[in-house]
Design an enzyme around this catalytic site. Structure first.
Site, PDB file in Angstrom:
ATOM      1  N   HIS A 251     -14.652   0.659  -0.659  1.00  0.00           N
ATOM      2  CA  HIS A 251     -13.511  -0.196  -0.290  1.00  0.00           C
ATOM      3  C   HIS A 251     -12.408   0.596   0.412  1.00  0.00           C
ATOM      4  CE1 HIS A 251     -14.756  -3.397  -3.519  1.00  0.00           C
ATOM      5  NE2 HIS A 251     -15.501  -3.446  -2.433  1.00  0.00           N
TER       6      HIS A 251
ATOM      7  N   CYS B 266      -7.624   2.420  18.571  1.00  0.00           N
ATOM      8  CA  CYS B 266      -8.538   3.505  18.965  1.00  0.00           C
ATOM      9  C   CYS B 266      -9.543   3.864  17.879  1.00  0.00           C
ATOM     10  CB  CYS B 266      -7.748   4.733  19.397  1.00  0.00           C
ATOM     11  SG  CYS B 266      -7.000   5.662  18.044  1.00  0.00           S
TER      12      CYS B 266
ATOM     13  N   ALA C 118     -12.649   4.486 -21.019  1.00  0.00           N
ATOM     14  CA  ALA C 118     -13.436   5.389 -20.167  1.00  0.00           C
ATOM     15  C   ALA C 118     -13.236   6.851 -20.557  1.00  0.00           C
ATOM     16  CB  ALA C 118     -13.056   5.168 -18.700  1.00  0.00           C
TER      17      ALA C 118
ATOM     18  N   CYS D 256      -6.461   3.041  12.842  1.00  0.00           N
ATOM     19  CA  CYS D 256      -5.851   2.450  14.035  1.00  0.00           C
ATOM     20  C   CYS D 256      -6.781   1.368  14.570  1.00  0.00           C
ATOM     21  CB  CYS D 256      -5.604   3.510  15.095  1.00  0.00           C
ATOM     22  SG  CYS D 256      -4.912   2.801  16.602  1.00  0.00           S
TER      23      CYS D 256
ATOM     24  N   TYR E 247       0.821  -1.214   0.000  1.00  0.00           N
ATOM     25  CA  TYR E 247       0.000   0.000   0.000  1.00  0.00           C
ATOM     26  C   TYR E 247       0.859   1.270   0.000  1.00  0.00           C
ATOM     27  CZ  TYR E 247      -4.160  -2.788   0.134  1.00  0.00           C
ATOM     28  OH  TYR E 247      -5.145  -3.670  -0.209  1.00  0.00           O
TER      29      TYR E 247
ATOM     30  N   GLN F 150     -15.329   1.769  -5.986  1.00  0.00           N
ATOM     31  CA  GLN F 150     -14.595   0.665  -5.361  1.00  0.00           C
ATOM     32  C   GLN F 150     -13.126   1.042  -5.246  1.00  0.00           C
ATOM     33  OE1 GLN F 150     -16.076  -3.354  -7.175  1.00  0.00           O
ATOM     34  NE2 GLN F 150     -16.487  -1.780  -8.708  1.00  0.00           N
ATOM     35  N   ASN F 151     -12.761   2.182  -5.860  1.00  0.00           N
ATOM     36  CA  ASN F 151     -11.351   2.559  -5.898  1.00  0.00           C
ATOM     37  C   ASN F 151     -10.926   3.241  -4.611  1.00  0.00           C
ATOM     38  OD1 ASN F 151     -11.495   1.631  -8.485  1.00  0.00           O
ATOM     39  ND2 ASN F 151     -11.624   3.650  -9.434  1.00  0.00           N
ATOM     40  N   ILE F 152      -9.684   3.004  -4.238  1.00  0.00           N
ATOM     41  CA  ILE F 152      -9.145   3.633  -3.037  1.00  0.00           C
ATOM     42  C   ILE F 152      -8.321   4.870  -3.394  1.00  0.00           C
ATOM     43  CG2 ILE F 152      -9.232   1.468  -1.770  1.00  0.00           C
ATOM     44  CD1 ILE F 152      -6.212   1.180  -2.102  1.00  0.00           C
TER      45      ILE F 152
HETATM   46  C1  BJW Z   1     -11.372  -0.372 -18.484  1.00  0.00           C
HETATM   47  C2  BJW Z   1     -10.239   0.333 -18.885  1.00  0.00           C
HETATM   48  C3  BJW Z   1     -10.449   1.592 -19.519  1.00  0.00           C
HETATM   49  C4  BJW Z   1      -9.592  -1.534 -18.004  1.00  0.00           C
HETATM   50  N1  BJW Z   1     -11.695   2.050 -19.686  1.00  0.00           N
HETATM   51  N2  BJW Z   1     -12.589   0.109 -18.661  1.00  0.00           N
HETATM   52  C5  BJW Z   1     -18.950 -16.104  -3.414  1.00  0.00           C
HETATM   53  C6  BJW Z   1     -20.058 -15.457  -3.929  1.00  0.00           C
HETATM   54  C7  BJW Z   1     -20.338 -14.147  -3.584  1.00  0.00           C
HETATM   55  C8  BJW Z   1     -19.502 -13.441  -2.750  1.00  0.00           C
HETATM   56  C9  BJW Z   1     -18.395 -14.088  -2.239  1.00  0.00           C
HETATM   57  C10 BJW Z   1     -18.128 -15.392  -2.561  1.00  0.00           C
HETATM   58  N3  BJW Z   1     -16.998 -15.749  -1.916  1.00  0.00           N
HETATM   59  C11 BJW Z   1     -16.532 -14.684  -1.216  1.00  0.00           C
HETATM   60  C12 BJW Z   1     -17.377 -13.662  -1.406  1.00  0.00           C
HETATM   61  C13 BJW Z   1     -17.259 -12.295  -0.864  1.00  0.00           C
HETATM   62  C14 BJW Z   1     -16.135 -11.498  -1.492  1.00  0.00           C
HETATM   63  C15 BJW Z   1     -16.167 -11.645  -3.003  1.00  0.00           C
HETATM   64  O1  BJW Z   1     -16.866 -10.934  -3.713  1.00  0.00           O
HETATM   65  N4  BJW Z   1     -15.374 -12.526  -3.572  1.00  0.00           N
HETATM   66  C16 BJW Z   1     -15.417 -12.735  -5.031  1.00  0.00           C
HETATM   67  C17 BJW Z   1     -14.019 -12.655  -5.579  1.00  0.00           C
HETATM   68  C18 BJW Z   1     -16.162 -14.008  -5.309  1.00  0.00           C
HETATM   69  N5  BJW Z   1     -16.386 -10.134  -1.129  1.00  0.00           N
HETATM   70  C19 BJW Z   1     -15.989  -9.624   0.029  1.00  0.00           C
HETATM   71  O2  BJW Z   1     -15.343 -10.276   0.829  1.00  0.00           O
HETATM   72  C20 BJW Z   1     -16.418  -8.208   0.336  1.00  0.00           C
HETATM   73  N6  BJW Z   1     -17.073  -8.189   1.593  1.00  0.00           N
HETATM   74  C21 BJW Z   1     -18.279  -8.765   1.790  1.00  0.00           C
HETATM   75  O3  BJW Z   1     -18.867  -9.366   0.914  1.00  0.00           O
HETATM   76  O4  BJW Z   1     -18.766  -8.600   3.062  1.00  0.00           O
HETATM   77  C22 BJW Z   1     -20.052  -9.180   3.366  1.00  0.00           C
HETATM   78  C23 BJW Z   1     -21.095  -8.100   3.417  1.00  0.00           C
HETATM   79  C24 BJW Z   1     -21.409  -7.372   2.285  1.00  0.00           C
HETATM   80  C25 BJW Z   1     -22.387  -6.387   2.337  1.00  0.00           C
HETATM   81  C26 BJW Z   1     -23.021  -6.116   3.514  1.00  0.00           C
HETATM   82  C27 BJW Z   1     -22.693  -6.835   4.650  1.00  0.00           C
HETATM   83  C28 BJW Z   1     -21.726  -7.827   4.601  1.00  0.00           C
HETATM   84  C29 BJW Z   1     -15.198  -7.290   0.422  1.00  0.00           C
HETATM   85  C30 BJW Z   1     -14.540  -7.111  -0.902  1.00  0.00           C
HETATM   86  C31 BJW Z   1     -13.273  -6.263  -0.745  1.00  0.00           C
HETATM   87  C32 BJW Z   1     -12.566  -6.083  -2.069  1.00  0.00           C
HETATM   88  N7  BJW Z   1     -11.331  -5.458  -1.838  1.00  0.00           N
HETATM   89  C33 BJW Z   1     -10.483  -5.081  -2.985  1.00  0.00           C
HETATM   90  C34 BJW Z   1      -9.179  -4.467  -2.411  1.00  0.00           C
HETATM   91  C35 BJW Z   1      -9.451  -3.071  -1.864  1.00  0.00           C
HETATM   92  C36 BJW Z   1      -8.223  -2.332  -1.527  1.00  0.00           C
HETATM   93  C37 BJW Z   1      -7.261  -2.202  -2.696  1.00  0.00           C
HETATM   94  O5  BJW Z   1      -7.542  -1.510  -3.683  1.00  0.00           O
HETATM   95  O6  BJW Z   1      -6.191  -2.803  -2.581  1.00  0.00           O
HETATM   96  O7  BJW Z   1     -11.144  -4.135  -3.807  1.00  0.00           O
HETATM   97  S1  BJW Z   1     -10.164  -6.437  -4.091  1.00  0.00           S
HETATM   98  C38 BJW Z   1     -10.186  -5.464  -5.554  1.00  0.00           C
HETATM   99  O8  BJW Z   1     -11.297  -5.842  -6.425  1.00  0.00           O
HETATM  100  C39 BJW Z   1     -10.484  -4.038  -5.090  1.00  0.00           C
HETATM  101  C40 BJW Z   1     -11.441  -3.568  -6.149  1.00  0.00           C
HETATM  102  O9  BJW Z   1     -12.186  -2.468  -5.670  1.00  0.00           O
HETATM  103  C41 BJW Z   1     -12.253  -4.781  -6.439  1.00  0.00           C
HETATM  104  C42 BJW Z   1     -12.983  -4.749  -7.772  1.00  0.00           C
HETATM  105  O10 BJW Z   1     -12.094  -4.694  -8.843  1.00  0.00           O
HETATM  106  P1  BJW Z   1     -12.444  -3.820 -10.128  1.00  0.00           P
HETATM  107  O11 BJW Z   1     -12.438  -2.386  -9.766  1.00  0.00           O
HETATM  108  O12 BJW Z   1     -13.640  -4.349 -10.785  1.00  0.00           O
HETATM  109  O13 BJW Z   1     -11.119  -4.051 -11.017  1.00  0.00           O
HETATM  110  P2  BJW Z   1     -10.793  -5.251 -12.060  1.00  0.00           P
HETATM  111  O14 BJW Z   1      -9.330  -5.237 -12.275  1.00  0.00           O
HETATM  112  O15 BJW Z   1     -11.414  -6.500 -11.642  1.00  0.00           O
HETATM  113  O16 BJW Z   1     -11.532  -4.797 -13.405  1.00  0.00           O
HETATM  114  C43 BJW Z   1     -11.117  -3.668 -14.144  1.00  0.00           C
HETATM  115  C44 BJW Z   1     -12.094  -3.490 -15.296  1.00  0.00           C
HETATM  116  O17 BJW Z   1     -11.777  -2.288 -15.976  1.00  0.00           O
HETATM  117  C45 BJW Z   1     -12.020  -4.619 -16.340  1.00  0.00           C
HETATM  118  O18 BJW Z   1     -13.337  -5.047 -16.629  1.00  0.00           O
HETATM  119  C46 BJW Z   1     -11.391  -3.928 -17.576  1.00  0.00           C
HETATM  120  O19 BJW Z   1     -11.889  -4.452 -18.805  1.00  0.00           O
HETATM  121  C47 BJW Z   1     -11.813  -2.498 -17.373  1.00  0.00           C
HETATM  122  N8  BJW Z   1     -10.914  -1.492 -17.976  1.00  0.00           N
HETATM  123  N9  BJW Z   1      -9.110  -0.376 -18.643  1.00  0.00           N
HETATM  124  C48 BJW Z   1     -12.726   1.320 -19.304  1.00  0.00           C
HETATM  125  N10 BJW Z   1      -9.384   2.356 -19.994  1.00  0.00           N
END
Ligand code: BJW
Length: 240
Positions: free
Chosen positions: A117, A128, A226, A125, A59, A99-101
């Site tokens: 996210h 606290c 985008a 912390c 990070y 979803q971006n940080i």
């Molecule tokens: C372009 C482009 C251009 C490229 N123009 N486009 C089974 C079933 C259902 C759920 C689960 C399951 N098993 C486990 C789970 C839960 C789990 C989950 O979803 N797992 C799956 C993998 C199956 N989820 C969790 O654990 C979440 N918590 C949860 O569910 O709690 C329970 C609860 C929920 C709600 C209420 C109460 C309780 C937490 C998920 C945390 C995700 N964390 C991360 C890291 C964050 C910090 C960091 O950034 O390091 O978040 S993981 C990572 O993935 C990050 C992102 O935000 C997230 C999504 O990724 P994103 O943004 O979609 O990126 P990519 O790379 O996947 O896609 C990029 C896209 O852009 C592509 O499509 C390209 O084509 C496109 N692109 N260039 C336009 N120029």
């Protein structure tokens, strides 16, 4: 006539793809972060407990990268849409759920942004609960500025943790007229499930560089970078 109720309430969900053309990596693309880092090591609470130094460095590196990039035309177009609502040029309301940080939406001028996210520019912390702004490096022995204990972690949501602002997000989804995703692969829940929640009452649009791999639930898919597709979509809305 004064309009008190916006006619077009839009929720935009952004993912890593919107920041790709600013120079930040996505996760799941062939050259993305997961091609070089193990998800279980850097994006789970277990990984952090096992090797906090590795996770802090991951990070710290991304936080340093953020200082060298700028918002792009897609972030700017969304900020312009929010401004148009504010100035009365557009009878609508925009909430960005990201979803971006990174902080590129804020730096582009958007105010109505929820980071489900977490945020790279904060740490949290675990003793606290303070979430101070953090622009430099953080290491396992760095003391919390509030309670002085060395128990800081990145203020991000890892797998198995509950995403932030879910109550406000659920309310906005339930009341929206349009739901638009930009640059997200739709693989991570709960965000991936939003389209199914809104499709009975909202128009749904997906903007992505690549065509969908599987049939999707979206009414419209706009394929292209985008920085081209988002400004086009905003012009279409403002012109309407
Ligand atoms: C372009 C482009 C251009 C490229 N123009 N486009 C089974 C079933 C259902 C759920 C689960 C399951 N098993 C486990 C789970 C839960 C789990 C989950 O979803 N797992 C799956 C993998 C199956 N989820 C969790 O654990 C979440 N918590 C949860 O569910 O709690 C329970 C609860 C929920 C709600 C209420 C109460 C309780 C937490 C998920 C945390 C995700 N964390 C991360 C890291 C964050 C910090 C960091 O950034 O390091 O978040 S993981 C990572 O993935 C990050 C992102 O935000 C997230 C999504 O990724 P994103 O943004 O979609 O990126 P990519 O790379 O996947 O896609 C990029 C896209 O852009 C592509 O499509 C390209 O084509 C496109 N692109 N260039 C336009 N120029």
């Amino acid at each position: 006539m004064t309009q008190h109720h916006p006619a077009d309430r839009i929720v935009v969900l952004t993912g890593a793809g919107i920041s790709r053309e600013s120079g930040l990596e996505t996760f799941r693309d062939a050259d993305g972060l997961w091609s070089r880092h193990n998800i279980a090591d850097v994006c789970t609470p277990e990984g952090f407990r096992r090797d906090p130094m590795l996770v802090d460095r991951f990070y710290n590196g991304r936080r340093a990268e953020l200082a060298g990039v700028q918002p792009n035309a897609a972030h700017l177009a969304l900020a312009e849409l929010e401004r148009a609502a504010h100035d009365g040029r557009w009878n609508g309301e925009l909430l960005i759920v990201t979803q971006n940080i990174d902080d590129l939406h804020e730096r582009a001028g958007s105010h109505n942004v929820l980071h489900m996210h977490g945020e790279l520019r904060r740490v949290r912390c675990t003793s606290c609960g303070a979430t101070p702004e953090w622009l430099g490096d953080c290491l396992p022995d760095t003391p919390c500025p509030a309670c002085h204990r060395p128990t800081l972690r990145p203020d991000v949501v890892w797998f198995g943790e509950v995403p932030l602002h879910m109550d406000r997000i659920e309310t906005a989804l339930a009341g929206c007229d349009r739901f638009v995703t930009i640059g997200t692969s739709g693989t991570v829940y709960p965000a991936a499930g939003f389209v199914a929640q809104v499709r009975d009452h909202a128009e749904t649009v997906d903007i992505n560089l690549d065509p969908p791999q599987v049939p999707t639930l979206f009414d419209r898919t706009l394929i292209g970078p985008a920085t081209r597709m988002v400004p086009q979509w905003v012009i279409e809305l403002l012109g309407a």
